[in-house]
Design an enzyme around this catalytic site. Structure first.
Site, mmCIF file in Angstrom:
data_model
loop_
_atom_site.group_PDB
_atom_site.id
_atom_site.type_symbol
_atom_site.label_atom_id
_atom_site.label_comp_id
_atom_site.label_asym_id
_atom_site.label_seq_id
_atom_site.Cartn_x
_atom_site.Cartn_y
_atom_site.Cartn_z
ATOM 1 N N HIS A 61 84.096 -88.217 39.090
ATOM 2 C CA HIS A 61 83.741 -88.108 37.657
ATOM 3 C C HIS A 61 82.261 -88.396 37.452
ATOM 4 O O HIS A 61 81.821 -89.536 37.518
ATOM 5 C CB HIS A 61 84.580 -89.097 36.837
ATOM 6 C CG HIS A 61 84.462 -88.918 35.355
ATOM 7 N ND1 HIS A 61 85.543 -88.630 34.542
ATOM 8 C CD2 HIS A 61 83.391 -88.966 34.519
ATOM 9 C CE1 HIS A 61 85.148 -88.523 33.292
ATOM 10 N NE2 HIS A 61 83.830 -88.729 33.248
ATOM 11 N N HIS A 63 78.585 -86.654 35.211
ATOM 12 C CA HIS A 63 78.090 -85.658 34.237
ATOM 13 C C HIS A 63 76.712 -85.201 34.710
ATOM 14 O O HIS A 63 75.703 -85.807 34.351
ATOM 15 C CB HIS A 63 77.993 -86.269 32.840
ATOM 16 C CG HIS A 63 79.315 -86.629 32.234
ATOM 17 N ND1 HIS A 63 79.921 -85.868 31.252
ATOM 18 C CD2 HIS A 63 80.169 -87.660 32.488
ATOM 19 C CE1 HIS A 63 81.090 -86.427 30.916
ATOM 20 N NE2 HIS A 63 81.262 -87.516 31.659
ATOM 21 N N GLN A 156 82.976 -81.718 24.778
ATOM 22 C CA GLN A 156 82.476 -83.005 24.264
ATOM 23 C C GLN A 156 82.788 -83.225 22.779
ATOM 24 O O GLN A 156 83.085 -84.324 22.351
ATOM 25 C CB GLN A 156 80.965 -83.079 24.495
ATOM 26 C CG GLN A 156 80.238 -84.237 23.828
ATOM 27 C CD GLN A 156 80.125 -85.456 24.713
ATOM 28 O OE1 GLN A 156 79.530 -85.422 25.786
ATOM 29 N NE2 GLN A 156 80.710 -86.543 24.278
ATOM 30 N N HIS A 214 88.947 -86.379 29.261
ATOM 31 C CA HIS A 214 88.453 -87.679 28.804
ATOM 32 C C HIS A 214 89.533 -88.156 27.846
ATOM 33 O O HIS A 214 89.744 -87.533 26.795
ATOM 34 C CB HIS A 214 87.128 -87.528 28.075
ATOM 35 C CG HIS A 214 85.943 -87.435 28.988
ATOM 36 N ND1 HIS A 214 85.784 -86.417 29.873
ATOM 37 C CD2 HIS A 214 84.881 -88.270 29.155
ATOM 38 C CE1 HIS A 214 84.650 -86.618 30.554
ATOM 39 N NE2 HIS A 214 84.087 -87.724 30.143
ATOM 40 N N GLU A 217 89.291 -92.842 25.526
ATOM 41 C CA GLU A 217 88.084 -93.626 25.826
ATOM 42 C C GLU A 217 87.609 -94.286 24.542
ATOM 43 O O GLU A 217 86.622 -93.897 23.928
ATOM 44 C CB GLU A 217 86.974 -92.736 26.410
ATOM 45 C CG GLU A 217 85.800 -93.586 26.935
ATOM 46 C CD GLU A 217 84.604 -92.764 27.394
ATOM 47 O OE1 GLU A 217 84.626 -91.534 27.215
ATOM 48 O OE2 GLU A 217 83.650 -93.363 27.919
ATOM 49 N N ASP A 313 80.398 -91.701 36.649
ATOM 50 C CA ASP A 313 80.160 -91.212 35.289
ATOM 51 C C ASP A 313 78.662 -90.940 35.084
ATOM 52 O O ASP A 313 78.097 -90.140 35.788
ATOM 53 C CB ASP A 313 80.735 -92.199 34.267
ATOM 54 C CG ASP A 313 81.141 -91.520 32.954
ATOM 55 O OD1 ASP A 313 81.022 -90.284 32.869
ATOM 56 O OD2 ASP A 313 81.557 -92.220 32.019
ATOM 57 N N TRP A 319 73.905 -92.688 27.986
ATOM 58 C CA TRP A 319 74.988 -93.682 28.004
ATOM 59 C C TRP A 319 74.845 -94.702 29.118
ATOM 60 O O TRP A 319 75.546 -95.699 29.161
ATOM 61 C CB TRP A 319 76.347 -92.968 28.100
ATOM 62 C CG TRP A 319 76.559 -92.084 26.925
ATOM 63 C CD1 TRP A 319 77.002 -92.478 25.686
ATOM 64 C CD2 TRP A 319 76.307 -90.675 26.835
ATOM 65 N NE1 TRP A 319 77.039 -91.390 24.856
ATOM 66 C CE2 TRP A 319 76.629 -90.270 25.519
ATOM 67 C CE3 TRP A 319 75.853 -89.721 27.747
ATOM 68 C CZ2 TRP A 319 76.495 -88.955 25.088
ATOM 69 C CZ3 TRP A 319 75.722 -88.404 27.318
ATOM 70 C CH2 TRP A 319 76.040 -88.024 25.998
#
Ligand code: ZN
Length: 433
Positions: A61, A63, A156, A214, A217, A313, A319
Site C-alpha cells: 500500500h 501512493h 479519492q 480504503h 479510515e 502508505d 499526509w
C-alpha cells in the site's frame, strides 16, 4: 550457473544453504552449504556469510502519485488529514505526466535499493483527465522486467458521491488499472458507501480484477464498511482477492462487535493492510486524552487467522512529510504501534512486509519464495534473523531481481575511537568483548 549465493540462512530452514541460479534467471536448486566445497569457477559468486536470504520485500500500500509533493504548494501546517486533502486538491491541479513519472520513478528507485520488488500503488482517479493514472501505467511498463507494479484505481473523492465517479472508475479499469478501489466511509451516506462497494465488486468481477478499498479510515466507531466488504468477498467470486486497507475504525469497535467481526473476516478470506505511519499521525486528532491510537486490530485479527500486512502508505506527501519507503522501518513502527513486541511476535512483523504482503498482491507461491523453479528474486540481509534485520534497520547487502543484481550496498560500519582501546568497528551487532 549464472549465479550462486553461498552460505545463506533461509527462513524456516536449519543450517546454511547455497542457492544456485540458472541462466534463465530462475532458482535452479537450493542445497545445504558445504564449507569444504570449492565455489564454482564461473558465474557470479555471492558469499552470504550467514546472512538472511529472504524473498524480496513487498509493498502492499503506497501512493506513488502523491509521493514527494510535501510542501507543494504549501506545507501541511497542522499535519491533519483534512489539511492534507486541501493541500493535495491544490497540488492536483498542477499534475503533469512528466511530474508524476519523475516522482513515482524516484520512489521506485528507493524501493529497489531497499529490496522492495513488488509494489501495489493507489492512484487517485477522481480527475477527469486521469493524468496520474496514464503516467503510472507508463511507469508500470518501464519497470515490468524487474519490478511488479500493481495500480489500484483509487477514487479519492468517492464513486457515488463524486460527480462522474463511477464513470471515471470504469474508464480507469478500461485503461488498464490492475485493482479496483473504493472509499466507502468518505461517501456522503452509509447507503452511498454500501452502493460504492457493490459497484467496485461488480466491476472487479466483470474484469477478473481484485478489490482494495480504503475502508473505515476514520475514528468513527459507527463506520462499519469492512463487514460489507467481507460479505461481498464471500458471496462474490472474489474470495481471497479482496483487501480492506486502513480499517482504523476497528480500533474503536466494542468487544462484542469485534468478536463478531473476527469470525466474519476470518471466514471471508479478505486481507487487511494496516498503515502505521499515516494512521499514527492522522488518527485520534479529535480526541482529548485518552487519545486513541487509530490503528486496526492487527494482533487480534492475526490471532483470528486473518491475513494482515503492513504498508508504508504516504512518502513525503501532504499526509506524511517523512519516509524513504523502507519496509523495515514500516515493520519497526508497525510492531510497536500494534504491540507485536512478544518474543515470537517480532518475526511476524517481518512476514507482514514480505510473505503476508505478497498474499495481498496475490503473488503466486511458485513466483515468490526461495525455492527451485521460482524467479531468482531475493534480498541478502547483513543480519542472521528477521529480528536482527528489524532491530538494526539494515539495508540489503544485495538485491537480486530475476537473477540480476539490481542493488548493492557495501557494509559501512562506524569506526570508533574508544578511549584507551585501539580503533574498532561498530555495526550494532551484539558481540560482547
Ligand atoms: Zn492509502
Amino acid at each position: 550457473m549464472r549465479m550462486i549465493v553461498r552460505g545463506a540462512r533461509l527462513l524456516h530452514t536449519h543450517g546454511l544453504s547455497d542457492v544456485e541460479v540458472a541462466e534463465d534467471g530462475r532458482i535452479a536448486r537450493v542445497i545445504p552449504y558445504d564449507d569444504q566445497k570449492e565455489p564454482p569457477a564461473t558465474g557470479i559468486l555471492i558469499e552470504a556469510h550467514g546472512g538472511l536470504l529472504s524473498a524480496p520485500f513487498v509493498e502492499p500500500h503506497i501512493h506513488l502519485d502523491t509521493a514527494l509533493t510535501a510542501g507543494e504548494p504549501r506545507p501541511n501546517a497542522s499535519g491533519t488529514l483534512w489539511e492534507g486533502i486541501a493541500c493535495w486538491t491544490e497540488r492536483k491541479r498542477t499534475l503533469t505526466r512528466e511530474d508524476v513519472i519523475a516522482r513515482a520513478t524516484e520512489v521506485l528507485r528507493w524501493q529497489a535499493a531497499h529490496g522492495v520488488l513488488h509494489v501495489r500503488t493507489h492512484c487517485d482517479i477522481t480527475d477527469p483527465d486521469l493524468t496520474a493514472l496514464d503516467a503510472l501505467l507508463e511507469v508500470r511498463d518501464r519497470v515490468r522486467d524487474f519490478m511488479t507494479l500493481q495500480i489500484v484505481a483509487f477514487p479519492q473523492e468517492g464513486i457515488v458521491s463524486f460527480p462522474g465517479g463511477e464513470g471515471l472508475l470504469r474508464e480507469a479499469v478500461a485503461r488498464g488499472a490492475d485493482v479496483v478501489g473504493a472509499i466507502p466511509h468518505f461517501e456522503d451516506t452509509r447507503e452511498d458507501g454500501v452502493a460504492s462497494l457493490h459497484t467496485a465488486f461488480a466491476l472487479a468481477e466483470e474484469h477478473g480484477l481484485r478489490v482494495d478499498a480504503h475502508c473505515d479510515e476514520i475514528d468513527d466507531e459507527q463506520s462499519r464498511f469492512v463487514e460489507v466488504l467481507a460479505t461481498l468477498a464471500m458471496r462474490s467470486g472474489l474470495r481471497g482477492r479482496a483487501t480492506a486497507s486502513h480499517t482504523t475504525a476497528m480500533g474503536s469497535y466494542n468487544g462484542a462487535y469485534s468478536y463478531k467481526l473476527q469470525r466474519l473476516l476470518s471466514r471471508s478470506g479478505i486481507n487487511l493492510v494496516s498503515n502505521p505511519f499515516a494512521n499514527l499521525g492522522l488518527q485520534g486528532r479529535f480526541d482529548a486524552y485518552p487519545k486513541r491510537r487509530g490503528l486496526t486490530q492487527v494482533k487480534e485479527m492475526l490471532a483470528a487467522g486473518v491475513n494482515v500486512a503492513f504498508g508504508h502508505d504516504d512518502v513525503m506527501d501532504p499526509w506524511n512529510a517523512l519516509g524513504t519507503a523502507n519496509p523495515l522501518q514500516t515493520a519497526l513502527v508497525g510492531l510497536y504501534a500494534a504491540q507485536l513486541t512478544g518474543g515470537d511476535e517480532v518475526p511476524l512483523a517481518f512476514s507482514m512486509v514480505t510473505e503476508r504482503a505478497a498474499r495481498v498482491l496475490g503473488l503466486a507461491e511458485t513466483e515468490y519464495g526461495i525455492t527451485a523453479g521460482a524467479p531468482a528474486s531475493f534480498v541478502l540481509l547483513p543480519a542472521p534473523t528477521p529480528e536482527e534485520a528489524i532491530r538494526r534497520q539494515v539495508r540489503p547487502r544485495y538485491v537480486v531481481s530475476r537473477g540480476t543484481v539490481l542493488a548493492e550496498t557495501p557494509p559501512a560500519p562506524t569506526r570508533l575511537n574508544w578511549p584507551g582501546e585501539p580503533p574498532s568497528e561498530v555495526d550494532f551487532g551484539r558481540r560482547l568483548r
